[in-house]
Design a protein around this motif. Structure first.
Motif, short mmCIF file in Angstrom:
data_model
loop_
_atom_site.label_atom_id
_atom_site.label_comp_id
_atom_site.label_asym_id
_atom_site.label_seq_id
_atom_site.Cartn_x
_atom_site.Cartn_y
_atom_site.Cartn_z
N GLN A 172 0.83 -1.20 0.00
CA GLN A 172 0.00 0.00 0.00
C GLN A 172 0.87 1.26 0.00
O GLN A 172 0.58 2.23 -0.71
N LEU A 173 1.93 1.24 0.78
CA LEU A 173 2.82 2.41 0.84
C LEU A 173 3.54 2.62 -0.48
O LEU A 173 3.67 3.75 -0.98
N LEU A 174 4.03 1.53 -1.08
CA LEU A 174 4.77 1.65 -2.34
C LEU A 174 3.88 2.08 -3.50
O LEU A 174 4.33 2.81 -4.40
N ARG A 202 7.10 -5.58 -7.34
CA ARG A 202 8.42 -6.22 -7.33
C ARG A 202 9.16 -5.90 -6.03
O ARG A 202 9.73 -6.79 -5.39
N LEU A 203 9.14 -4.63 -5.63
CA LEU A 203 9.83 -4.24 -4.40
C LEU A 203 9.18 -4.84 -3.16
O LEU A 203 9.87 -5.27 -2.24
N ALA A 204 7.86 -4.88 -3.13
CA ALA A 204 7.17 -5.46 -1.98
C ALA A 204 7.50 -6.94 -1.84
O ALA A 204 7.69 -7.46 -0.73
N ALA A 205 7.61 -7.63 -2.98
CA ALA A 205 7.96 -9.05 -2.95
C ALA A 205 9.38 -9.23 -2.42
O ALA A 205 9.65 -10.15 -1.62
N GLU A 206 10.32 -8.37 -2.85
CA GLU A 206 11.70 -8.48 -2.39
C GLU A 206 11.85 -8.15 -0.91
O GLU A 206 12.63 -8.77 -0.19
N LEU A 207 11.04 -7.17 -0.45
CA LEU A 207 11.17 -6.73 0.94
C LEU A 207 10.50 -7.69 1.93
O LEU A 207 10.99 -7.85 3.06
N THR A 208 9.39 -8.33 1.52
CA THR A 208 8.62 -9.13 2.46
C THR A 208 8.71 -10.63 2.21
O THR A 208 8.36 -11.43 3.08
N GLY A 209 9.15 -11.02 1.00
CA GLY A 209 9.20 -12.44 0.67
C GLY A 209 7.87 -13.02 0.24
O GLY A 209 7.76 -14.23 0.01
N ALA A 210 6.85 -12.18 0.12
CA ALA A 210 5.53 -12.65 -0.31
C ALA A 210 5.56 -12.97 -1.81
O ALA A 210 6.33 -12.35 -2.56
N PRO A 211 4.74 -13.88 -2.30
CA PRO A 211 4.70 -14.23 -3.72
C PRO A 211 4.32 -13.04 -4.58
O PRO A 211 3.37 -12.31 -4.28
N THR A 225 2.60 0.28 -10.57
CA THR A 225 2.13 -0.98 -10.00
C THR A 225 3.19 -2.08 -10.04
O THR A 225 3.47 -2.72 -9.02
N LYS A 226 3.76 -2.34 -11.21
CA LYS A 226 4.72 -3.44 -11.35
C LYS A 226 5.95 -3.23 -10.47
O LYS A 226 6.47 -4.18 -9.87
N THR A 227 6.40 -1.98 -10.39
CA THR A 227 7.57 -1.69 -9.56
C THR A 227 7.25 -1.88 -8.09
O THR A 227 8.04 -2.46 -7.33
N ALA A 228 6.08 -1.41 -7.68
CA ALA A 228 5.67 -1.55 -6.28
C ALA A 228 5.54 -3.02 -5.90
O ALA A 228 5.97 -3.44 -4.82
N TYR A 275 0.52 -8.91 -6.89
CA TYR A 275 0.00 -8.21 -8.06
C TYR A 275 -1.52 -8.21 -8.05
O TYR A 275 -2.16 -7.18 -8.32
N VAL A 276 -2.12 -9.36 -7.72
CA VAL A 276 -3.58 -9.45 -7.62
C VAL A 276 -4.08 -8.52 -6.52
O VAL A 276 -5.07 -7.80 -6.69
N LEU A 277 -3.37 -8.50 -5.40
CA LEU A 277 -3.74 -7.63 -4.29
C LEU A 277 -3.65 -6.16 -4.70
O LEU A 277 -4.51 -5.35 -4.34
N ALA A 278 -2.62 -5.82 -5.46
CA ALA A 278 -2.46 -4.44 -5.92
C ALA A 278 -3.65 -4.01 -6.76
O ALA A 278 -4.18 -2.89 -6.60
N LEU A 279 -4.09 -4.87 -7.65
CA LEU A 279 -5.25 -4.55 -8.49
C LEU A 279 -6.52 -4.38 -7.65
O LEU A 279 -7.34 -3.51 -7.90
N GLN A 280 -6.65 -5.22 -6.63
CA GLN A 280 -7.81 -5.11 -5.76
C GLN A 280 -7.78 -3.80 -4.96
O GLN A 280 -8.81 -3.12 -4.83
#
Length: 284
Positions: A240-242, A253-262, A248-251, A267-272
């Motif tokens: 949400q912060l990013l 990618r960075l969220a996945a690298e920072l948290t380890g989430a898939p 979207t794609k950058t946010a 990406y689906v969550l971002a669209l929601q």
């Protein structure tokens, strides 16, 4: 062995073969089983049918064991579904084992697995694996409340069975579970089959919308409570912060690298999240 819970087409070829070969059939209701046999073109004399129900199971089990020791083949059926689950049969099987004899399963229709197969419960990765079969809850108010309170903390799906005249009471008892989802299977596999999923606190209102919903046999699936893990919550907050500052794609990618989430899930969550912010229906 399993017999249909409503639709006569749900008999297995193996069950028909066993019913034809059996020297005797232990059944919950001899009249019901005789009608079932005739529907499949199987003609058996009344002497081949042994009554085995909740009131005489211990005594009837000894009759079955005596026949087995004589070398006879005995099949066990309930009025509908698979014996020894919520119908008689468990005491018979235990007695057969104790006598050093063999009991062979003949799988078939079951309201438990039928309800689970259309509930979609436990689809979330955070949900507990497997399910608990609670069957019919106690009829008395205090005992029922205590049983439901215990099940409310169960992290897995819970399958319940209920008679039509007690469904309203069960709906009221489930209401305190609030947003927790419940799938109701009414008259499963029968002509007036109905399957619906709603919040626990909306179940009584769903029933009140149609008087027919108080008729028939019920199998319910109480879905696992949706509890986000600390990792999921942290990933959502980070995303949400990013999203406020980045594409979207950058946010994602960075969220996945920072948290380890898939990444795909993020990406689906971002669209929601974006759809919610825009006041649009969530995608797909």
């Amino acid at each position: 062995m399993g017999t249909p819970i409503g639709n006569l087409a749900d008999i297995t070829l193996r069950a028909l073969h066993v019913l034809q070969l059996a020297d005797a059939i232990a059944c919950e209701d001899t009249r019901h089983t005789q009608q079932l046999l005739r529907a499949y073109g199987i003609d058996r004399p009344g002497s081949a049918l042994l009554a085995l129900h909740q009131h005489n199971e211990a005594e009837a089990a000894q009759q079955v064991i005596a026949r087995l020791r004589e070398g006879q083949r005995v099949a066990c059926v309930s009025d509908a579904g698979t014996p020894a689950v919520s119908d008689p049969g468990a005491r018979l099987v235990a007695a057969v084992h104790a006598a050093g004899l063999r009991a062979a399963p003949v799988p078939g229709a079951s309201s438990v697995t039928a309800a689970l197969s259309v509930a979609g419960a436990g689809a979330s990765p955070a949900a507990g694996a497997g399910f608990v079969f609670a069957g019919f809850l106690p009829a008395k108010g205090a005992e029922r409340s205590a049983a439901l309170q215990q099940l409310a903390g169960e992290p897995r799906s819970v399958v319940l069975l209920e008679a039509p005249h007690r469904m309203r009471a069960l709906a009221r008892a489930l209401a305190p579970l609030g947003e927790r989802r419940v799938t109701v299977g009414r008259e499963l596999t029968k002509q007036f089959e109905e399957v619906a999923t709603c919040r626990a606190d909306q179940l009584e209102a769903w029933m009140a919308n149609d008087p027919n919903r108080e008729r028939g046999e019920f199998a319910l699936v109480l879905h696992p409570a949706e509890v986000a893990s600390d990792t999921e919550a942290a990933a959502q907050r980070t995303l949400q912060l990013l999203l406020k500052e980045l594409p979207t794609k950058t946010a994602v990618r960075l969220a996945a690298e920072l948290t380890g989430a898939p990444r795909n899930a993020l990406y689906v969550l971002a669209l929601q999240l974006q759809a919610q912010e825009a006041g649009e229906p969530p995608p797909g």
